[in-house]
Scaffold this motif. Structure first.
Motif, PDB file in Angstrom:
ATOM      1  N   LEU A  37       0.830  -1.194   0.000  1.00  0.00           N
ATOM      2  CA  LEU A  37       0.000   0.000   0.000  1.00  0.00           C
ATOM      3  C   LEU A  37       0.869   1.249   0.000  1.00  0.00           C
ATOM      4  O   LEU A  37       1.961   1.266   0.581  1.00  0.00           O
ATOM      5  N   VAL A  38       0.368   2.271  -0.669  1.00  0.00           N
ATOM      6  CA  VAL A  38       1.031   3.574  -0.720  1.00  0.00           C
ATOM      7  C   VAL A  38       0.121   4.580  -0.029  1.00  0.00           C
ATOM      8  O   VAL A  38      -1.073   4.676  -0.349  1.00  0.00           O
ATOM      9  N   LEU A  39       0.656   5.296   0.931  1.00  0.00           N
ATOM     10  CA  LEU A  39      -0.108   6.277   1.689  1.00  0.00           C
ATOM     11  C   LEU A  39       0.070   7.651   1.053  1.00  0.00           C
ATOM     12  O   LEU A  39       1.148   8.220   1.088  1.00  0.00           O
ATOM     13  N   SER A  40      -1.000   8.147   0.461  1.00  0.00           N
ATOM     14  CA  SER A  40      -0.985   9.468  -0.166  1.00  0.00           C
ATOM     15  C   SER A  40      -2.378   9.790  -0.685  1.00  0.00           C
ATOM     16  O   SER A  40      -3.010   8.906  -1.273  1.00  0.00           O
ATOM     17  N   PRO A  41      -2.847  10.999  -0.455  1.00  0.00           N
ATOM     18  CA  PRO A  41      -2.223  12.058   0.342  1.00  0.00           C
ATOM     19  C   PRO A  41      -2.652  11.981   1.810  1.00  0.00           C
ATOM     20  O   PRO A  41      -3.655  11.360   2.133  1.00  0.00           O
ATOM     21  N   LEU A  42      -1.874  12.631   2.659  1.00  0.00           N
ATOM     22  CA  LEU A  42      -2.251  12.888   4.048  1.00  0.00           C
ATOM     23  C   LEU A  42      -2.520  14.381   4.133  1.00  0.00           C
ATOM     24  O   LEU A  42      -1.639  15.183   3.797  1.00  0.00           O
ATOM     25  N   SER A  43      -3.722  14.747   4.541  1.00  0.00           N
ATOM     26  CA  SER A  43      -4.116  16.160   4.523  1.00  0.00           C
ATOM     27  C   SER A  43      -4.854  16.523   5.791  1.00  0.00           C
ATOM     28  O   SER A  43      -5.724  15.777   6.251  1.00  0.00           O
ATOM     29  N   VAL A  44      -4.524  17.693   6.336  1.00  0.00           N
ATOM     30  CA  VAL A  44      -5.223  18.238   7.495  1.00  0.00           C
ATOM     31  C   VAL A  44      -5.565  19.688   7.180  1.00  0.00           C
ATOM     32  O   VAL A  44      -4.719  20.441   6.676  1.00  0.00           O
ATOM     33  N   ARG A  45      -6.800  20.059   7.447  1.00  0.00           N
ATOM     34  CA  ARG A  45      -7.231  21.435   7.199  1.00  0.00           C
ATOM     35  C   ARG A  45      -6.280  22.403   7.905  1.00  0.00           C
ATOM     36  O   ARG A  45      -5.922  22.170   9.081  1.00  0.00           O
ATOM     37  N   PRO A  46      -5.836  23.462   7.228  1.00  0.00           N
ATOM     38  CA  PRO A  46      -4.809  24.341   7.818  1.00  0.00           C
ATOM     39  C   PRO A  46      -5.113  24.824   9.236  1.00  0.00           C
ATOM     40  O   PRO A  46      -4.209  24.887  10.071  1.00  0.00           O
ATOM     41  N   ASP A  47      -6.369  25.130   9.546  1.00  0.00           N
ATOM     42  CA  ASP A  47      -6.678  25.634  10.884  1.00  0.00           C
ATOM     43  C   ASP A  47      -6.685  24.544  11.948  1.00  0.00           C
ATOM     44  O   ASP A  47      -6.807  24.831  13.143  1.00  0.00           O
ATOM     45  N   ARG A  48      -6.526  23.277  11.532  1.00  0.00           N
ATOM     46  CA  ARG A  48      -6.502  22.161  12.478  1.00  0.00           C
ATOM     47  C   ARG A  48      -5.142  21.461  12.523  1.00  0.00           C
ATOM     48  O   ARG A  48      -4.999  20.425  13.175  1.00  0.00           O
ATOM     49  N   GLN A  49      -4.169  22.032  11.834  1.00  0.00           N
ATOM     50  CA  GLN A  49      -2.843  21.430  11.832  1.00  0.00           C
ATOM     51  C   GLN A  49      -2.159  21.646  13.185  1.00  0.00           C
ATOM     52  O   GLN A  49      -2.478  22.571  13.913  1.00  0.00           O
TER      53      GLN A  49
END
Length: 201
Positions: free
Chosen positions: A76-88
């Protein structure tokens, strides 16, 4: 915080989180990659983080292969990992990574690969893939950023070149290109590398 599979009605909201996290327009390359993984059948999991009934993070897992000497091994390849900027910087990315690794483990995958900061991912279950005998799918992936988490079904013979699904190539989301590649290589050479994950995990 709740981590769960994305629901069909949330897919656009998940795309908005990814676009915001990567600083791209709504139809940017990373979202195009996500869509291509889905339509091609390469996507294996799409998890979201929900806080106070708001979708604040997303992580995707897709099929890849290790071209081992004995046989082709599906990983498995993990992509993308994303977090909303205000919750980083509030643990959302860490929680998504843990859930993604548990999902991969539950599905019997021997390994999960990604491209990213060794400082960020190295504290969250990943280590240098090159040091463990794997070859990068592209030389445009800076070697320190080529990361893997080995799971319980991994066996020592399962080493070789990682092969990405076609969607990564058709959307040109593999590795970096100049001038970004040149900048990161200079940082690696001088011993400085960003501690943040791509997408603000």
């Amino acid at each position: 915080m709740e981590i769960r599979d994305v629901m069909p009605a949330e897919e656009l909201a998940a795309e908005r989180v990814v676009s915001a996290a990567f600083g791209e327009p709504p139809d940017g390359r990373v979202v195009q990659m996500m869509r291509a993984l889905q339509t091609s059948g390469a996507a294996r999991a799409s998890l979201v983080a929900v806080v106070d009934e708001e979708l604040v993070g997303h992580v995707g897992l897709s099929r890849g292969w290790v071209d081992a000497r004995r046989e082709l091994v599906e990983v498995l390849v993990l992509s993308p990992l994303s977090v909303r900027p205000d919750r980083q910087r509030h643990g959302v990315g860490t929680a998504l990574l843990a859930a993604a690794l548990q999902t991969a483990q539950d599905r019997g995958a021997p390994a999960v690969f990604l491209e990213g900061s060794p400082y960020y991912y190295g504290r969250r279950g990943f280590s240098s893939a090159s040091a463990l005998g794997f070859d990068r799918p592209s030389t445009r992936i800076p070697d320190p950023g080529f990361q893997v988490a080995l799971l319980s079904s991994y066996q020592p013979w399962m080493v070789g070149r990682l092969i990405y699904p076609e969607a990564f190539w058709t959307t040109d989301t593999v590795g970096l290109r100049d001038p970004d590649l040149e900048r990161v290589e200079a940082q690696v050479a001088s011993g400085i590398a960003g501690a943040r994950a791509p997408g603000g995990g």
